[in-house]
Write a protein that holds these residues in place. Structure first.
Motif: not given
Length: 159
Positions: A102-108, A113-120
Protein backbone atom coordinates in the motif's frame (compact mmCIF):
# COMPACT_ATOMS: atom_id res chain seq x y z
CA UNK A 1 29.06 -78.88 53.27
CA UNK A 2 25.70 -77.57 52.55
CA UNK A 3 26.41 -74.45 54.54
CA UNK A 4 29.71 -73.64 52.74
CA UNK A 5 28.28 -73.86 49.19
CA UNK A 6 25.32 -71.62 49.94
CA UNK A 7 27.32 -69.14 51.97
CA UNK A 8 27.73 -65.79 50.22
CA UNK A 9 31.23 -64.47 49.98
CA UNK A 10 30.57 -60.95 51.21
CA UNK A 11 34.07 -59.72 50.45
CA UNK A 12 33.82 -60.73 46.80
CA UNK A 13 30.30 -59.33 46.51
CA UNK A 14 31.39 -56.01 48.02
CA UNK A 15 34.31 -55.85 45.62
CA UNK A 16 32.02 -56.48 42.60
CA UNK A 17 29.57 -53.82 43.81
CA UNK A 18 32.39 -51.32 44.31
CA UNK A 19 33.73 -52.10 40.84
CA UNK A 20 30.29 -51.65 39.27
CA UNK A 21 29.78 -48.34 41.06
CA UNK A 22 33.23 -47.11 40.07
CA UNK A 23 32.38 -47.77 36.40
CA UNK A 24 28.73 -46.70 36.36
CA UNK A 25 29.00 -43.45 38.35
CA UNK A 26 31.51 -41.66 36.06
CA UNK A 27 29.60 -42.88 33.02
CA UNK A 28 26.32 -41.45 34.28
CA UNK A 29 28.06 -38.24 35.28
CA UNK A 30 29.64 -37.93 31.82
CA UNK A 31 26.31 -38.53 30.08
CA UNK A 32 24.53 -35.91 32.21
CA UNK A 33 27.33 -33.42 31.62
CA UNK A 34 27.18 -34.00 27.86
CA UNK A 35 23.41 -33.49 27.84
CA UNK A 36 23.82 -30.25 29.76
CA UNK A 37 26.61 -29.03 27.47
CA UNK A 38 24.50 -29.82 24.40
CA UNK A 39 21.59 -27.77 25.79
CA UNK A 40 23.90 -24.84 26.51
CA UNK A 41 25.36 -25.02 23.01
CA UNK A 42 21.87 -25.02 21.46
CA UNK A 43 20.98 -21.95 23.51
CA UNK A 44 24.20 -20.26 22.46
CA UNK A 45 23.55 -20.98 18.78
CA UNK A 46 19.95 -19.80 19.10
CA UNK A 47 21.15 -16.60 20.73
CA UNK A 48 23.83 -15.95 18.09
CA UNK A 49 21.33 -16.60 15.32
CA UNK A 50 18.85 -14.22 16.96
CA UNK A 51 21.45 -11.47 17.27
CA UNK A 52 22.54 -11.89 13.64
CA UNK A 53 18.94 -11.84 12.42
CA UNK A 54 18.22 -8.78 14.54
CA UNK A 55 21.20 -6.92 13.06
CA UNK A 56 20.21 -7.86 9.49
CA UNK A 57 16.64 -6.70 10.10
CA UNK A 58 17.80 -3.47 11.67
CA UNK A 59 20.06 -2.75 8.70
CA UNK A 60 17.31 -3.53 6.16
CA UNK A 61 14.77 -1.40 8.02
CA UNK A 62 17.17 1.55 8.31
CA UNK A 63 18.10 1.37 4.62
CA UNK A 64 14.45 1.29 3.65
CA UNK A 65 13.55 4.25 5.88
CA UNK A 66 16.55 6.25 4.60
CA UNK A 67 15.55 5.55 0.99
CA UNK A 68 11.80 6.01 1.30
CA UNK A 69 11.72 9.15 3.44
CA UNK A 70 12.94 11.54 0.71
CA UNK A 71 10.45 10.06 -1.75
CA UNK A 72 7.53 10.50 0.62
CA UNK A 73 8.46 13.95 1.87
CA UNK A 74 9.74 15.62 -1.30
CA UNK A 75 8.99 13.21 -4.11
CA UNK A 76 12.69 13.12 -5.02
CA UNK A 77 15.72 11.10 -4.03
CA UNK A 78 15.77 7.60 -2.72
CA UNK A 79 17.59 6.12 -5.71
CA UNK A 80 17.92 2.78 -3.93
CA UNK A 81 14.31 2.75 -2.82
CA UNK A 82 13.14 -0.23 -4.88
CA UNK A 83 16.08 -2.36 -3.86
CA UNK A 84 15.52 -1.61 -0.17
CA UNK A 85 11.75 -2.03 -0.62
CA UNK A 86 12.17 -5.51 -2.12
CA UNK A 87 14.79 -6.45 0.47
CA UNK A 88 12.32 -5.60 3.21
CA UNK A 89 10.12 -8.55 2.25
CA UNK A 90 12.89 -10.89 3.42
CA UNK A 91 12.64 -9.57 6.97
CA UNK A 92 9.00 -8.62 7.42
CA UNK A 93 6.36 -11.27 8.17
CA UNK A 94 3.86 -11.90 5.36
CA UNK A 95 0.97 -10.47 7.37
CA UNK A 96 2.49 -6.98 6.90
CA UNK A 97 3.18 -7.23 3.17
CA UNK A 98 -0.09 -5.51 2.31
CA UNK A 99 1.04 -2.48 4.34
CA UNK A 100 4.31 -2.36 2.40
CA UNK A 101 2.52 -2.71 -0.93
CA UNK A 102 0.00 0.00 0.00
CA UNK A 103 2.86 2.37 0.81
CA UNK A 104 4.61 1.52 -2.43
CA UNK A 105 1.42 2.19 -4.43
CA UNK A 106 0.90 5.49 -2.63
CA UNK A 107 4.46 6.52 -3.50
CA UNK A 108 4.03 5.52 -7.16
CA UNK A 109 0.75 7.39 -7.45
CA UNK A 110 1.86 10.33 -5.26
CA UNK A 111 -1.27 10.07 -3.13
CA UNK A 112 -1.69 12.26 -0.09
CA UNK A 113 -1.87 9.38 2.39
CA UNK A 114 1.69 8.26 1.72
CA UNK A 115 3.06 9.99 4.85
CA UNK A 116 0.46 8.28 7.05
CA UNK A 117 1.25 4.95 5.39
CA UNK A 118 4.96 5.50 5.95
CA UNK A 119 4.34 6.25 9.63
CA UNK A 120 2.31 3.03 9.87
CA UNK A 121 5.07 0.99 8.24
CA UNK A 122 7.74 2.54 10.47
CA UNK A 123 5.69 1.62 13.55
CA UNK A 124 5.41 -1.96 12.28
CA UNK A 125 9.17 -2.15 11.71
CA UNK A 126 9.88 -0.68 15.14
CA UNK A 127 7.54 -3.17 16.80
CA UNK A 128 9.21 -6.06 14.99
CA UNK A 129 12.65 -4.92 16.14
CA UNK A 130 11.47 -4.47 19.72
CA UNK A 131 9.96 -7.97 19.72
CA UNK A 132 13.21 -9.47 18.42
CA UNK A 133 15.25 -7.55 20.95
CA UNK A 134 13.04 -8.78 23.79
CA UNK A 135 13.45 -12.38 22.64
CA UNK A 136 17.21 -11.97 22.49
CA UNK A 137 17.32 -10.43 25.97
CA UNK A 138 15.27 -13.31 27.37
CA UNK A 139 17.87 -15.75 26.06
CA UNK A 140 20.65 -13.57 27.44
CA UNK A 141 19.26 -13.86 30.98
CA UNK A 142 20.95 -17.23 31.39
CA UNK A 143 23.57 -16.44 34.07
CA UNK A 144 27.13 -16.23 32.87
CA UNK A 145 26.28 -17.39 29.37
CA UNK A 146 27.18 -15.55 26.20
CA UNK A 147 28.56 -12.34 27.72
CA UNK A 148 30.56 -11.45 24.61
CA UNK A 149 27.52 -11.78 22.35
CA UNK A 150 25.43 -9.70 24.72
CA UNK A 151 28.09 -6.96 24.53
CA UNK A 152 27.94 -7.12 20.72
CA UNK A 153 24.19 -6.53 20.81
CA UNK A 154 24.58 -3.57 23.17
CA UNK A 155 27.28 -2.12 20.93
CA UNK A 156 25.11 -2.63 17.83
CA UNK A 157 22.22 -0.75 19.45
CA UNK A 158 24.45 2.25 20.15
CA UNK A 159 25.28 2.65 16.46
Amino acid sequence: MHSTSSTINWNATAAWIALAISIITPTISLLLNNIHQRKLKRLELKYKSGVEHYLLCKKAYEEFINNVSPLVCTGFGGSNYYQSYRNLFLYVPARYWENLEALNQAIKQSTENREALLDEVIKILAALLQKQQTQIQELACIPGLLASIRNRLIHANRT
